[in-house]
Design an enzyme around this catalytic site. Structure first.
Site, mmCIF file in Angstrom:
data_model
loop_
_atom_site.group_PDB
_atom_site.id
_atom_site.type_symbol
_atom_site.label_atom_id
_atom_site.label_comp_id
_atom_site.label_asym_id
_atom_site.label_seq_id
_atom_site.Cartn_x
_atom_site.Cartn_y
_atom_site.Cartn_z
ATOM 1 N N ASP A 117 12.409 25.450 54.605
ATOM 2 C CA ASP A 117 13.778 25.468 55.234
ATOM 3 C C ASP A 117 14.133 24.117 55.739
ATOM 4 O O ASP A 117 15.123 24.034 56.373
ATOM 5 C CB ASP A 117 13.908 26.330 56.394
ATOM 6 N N GLU A 118 13.403 22.981 55.122
ATOM 7 C CA GLU A 118 13.723 21.843 55.911
ATOM 8 C C GLU A 118 13.282 20.824 55.071
ATOM 9 O O GLU A 118 11.977 20.685 54.343
ATOM 10 C CB GLU A 118 13.025 21.404 57.291
#
Length: 346
Positions: free
Chosen positions: A94-95
């Protein structure tokens, strides 16, 4: 991404929207993998015991993690990134860091690119993302946490020094809770106090990390965005509904996990040499054991054999085990090209 796992669950299940939810664990067992922002208002966060989370938020809803779904959504997000640049360095599902100095859209504004990417994620995937924009990794990462959820923060070069001097020390990316508390005991509460410390003193108090602290408070971070970070290990963990209290059951559970792990690993174009076992007891005391093969691990039978050998090192008395983990590491690709053997002509 904002509360990524929890947000995907709320997106896919309308009944969970606007409610405090926790991904992973259960009301009486396990550990929270992710918490929605509604749950975070009560102090619930990832890596928290489910029992503690339920105590903080009695209305908390637990939902089982769907990690294959999260991985697929992550691939969709990354596809949007690649529309703008190939210099994408994932940190997790997610990053990621993006270098957009030179970009495929020939846009001159990194702020506009961040705005476009967030808009595409929202319209195509119905999820929100927060972005940080600056001239190096540290500042961009720091900025990304300033206005969550669904935020966009920018640290311009001419603003960096004043921003860092007033930033609370526990907001510096890379300074964890324990280090922050140590710094506060030394009178370091904001960047301004940290900046007053000579590098030699920081090295004396914090070891090699002193170099990092000395540089970041001055806005110095020369790390490049490195695409396609290689995964170091491949594994899984399981928290049990009841403690395991005997050796045979522990072995059976690890064999079952080994079978699932090997089945998933076979789908990857990789080989492994090292097997690691993780055992967490009911008092949360944790130990790990690793075994490395001279050659690559060839089969599930070898995994079971290595597991049995490592289990022999564990004491059979006082068994109260709440979690086990098994992972493969020391990875290489199966299609890795080998250098040809040279032929010498005499």
């Amino acid at each position: 991404m904002d509360a990524f796992y929890a947000s995907v669950e709320q997106r896919d299940n309308p009944a969970l929207r606007n409610k405090p939810i926790a991904v992973g664990g259960s009301s009486d067992r396990g550990v929270v993998a992710a918490a929605s922002y509604e749950a975070r208002k009560y102090g619930v966060h990832s890596a928290m015991s489910s029992v503690v989370a339920k105590r903080l938020c009695p209305d908390l809803i637990f939902t089982k993690g769907r990690y294959e779904v999260y991985a697929e959504v992550s691939r969709q997000i990354r596809a949007i990134f690649f529309e703008y640049t190939d210099l994408v360095e994932p940190l997790s599902l997610d990053e990621a860091y993006l270098d957009v100095t030179e970009n495929k859209k020939h846009m001159k504004s990194a702020i506009a690119i961040a705005r476009n990417i967030r808009s595409k994620i929202q319209s195509q995937l119905q999820l929100t993302a927060s972005a940080g924009v600056s001239y190096n990794k540290f500042l961009a990462k720091t900025a990304s946490d300033l206005d969550k959820p669904d935020g966009l923060s920018v640290i311009l070069p001419e603003e960096a020094m004043s921003f860092l001097e007033t930033l609370p020390i526990d907001k510096f990316y890379g300074i964890g809770k324990v280090t922050a508390e140590k710094m506060k005991r030394l009178g370091i509460f904001r960047g301004k106090e940290l900046k007053m410390w000579p590098k030699s003193d920081l090295l004396h108090m914090f070891g090699k990390s002193g170099h990092y602290y000395y540089n970041i408070v001055r806005g110095i971070d020369h790390r490049m965005v490195t695409p396609q970070r290689e995964r170091k290990s491949f594994g899984m963990e399981r928290t049990f509904s009841e403690d395991i209290t005997d050796f045979i059951t522990l072995q059976e559970k690890l064999f079952q996990m080994g079978e699932q792990l090997w089945e998933r690993f076979q789908k990857r174009q990789q080989q492994a040499k090292t097997l690691t076992l993780k055992i967490k007891y009911s008092d949360f005391h944790q130990i790990t054991r690793s075994k490395t093969s001279l050659e690559v691990i060839p089969s599930l039978e070898e995994i079971k054999s290595m597991t049995t050998e490592m289990l022999a090192e564990f004491k059979e008395d006082d068994f109260q085990i709440r979690l086990t983990g098994i992972s493969l590491s020391n990875l290489s690709y199966t299609d890795e090209k080998k250098e040809p053997q040279l032929t010498l002509r005499f």
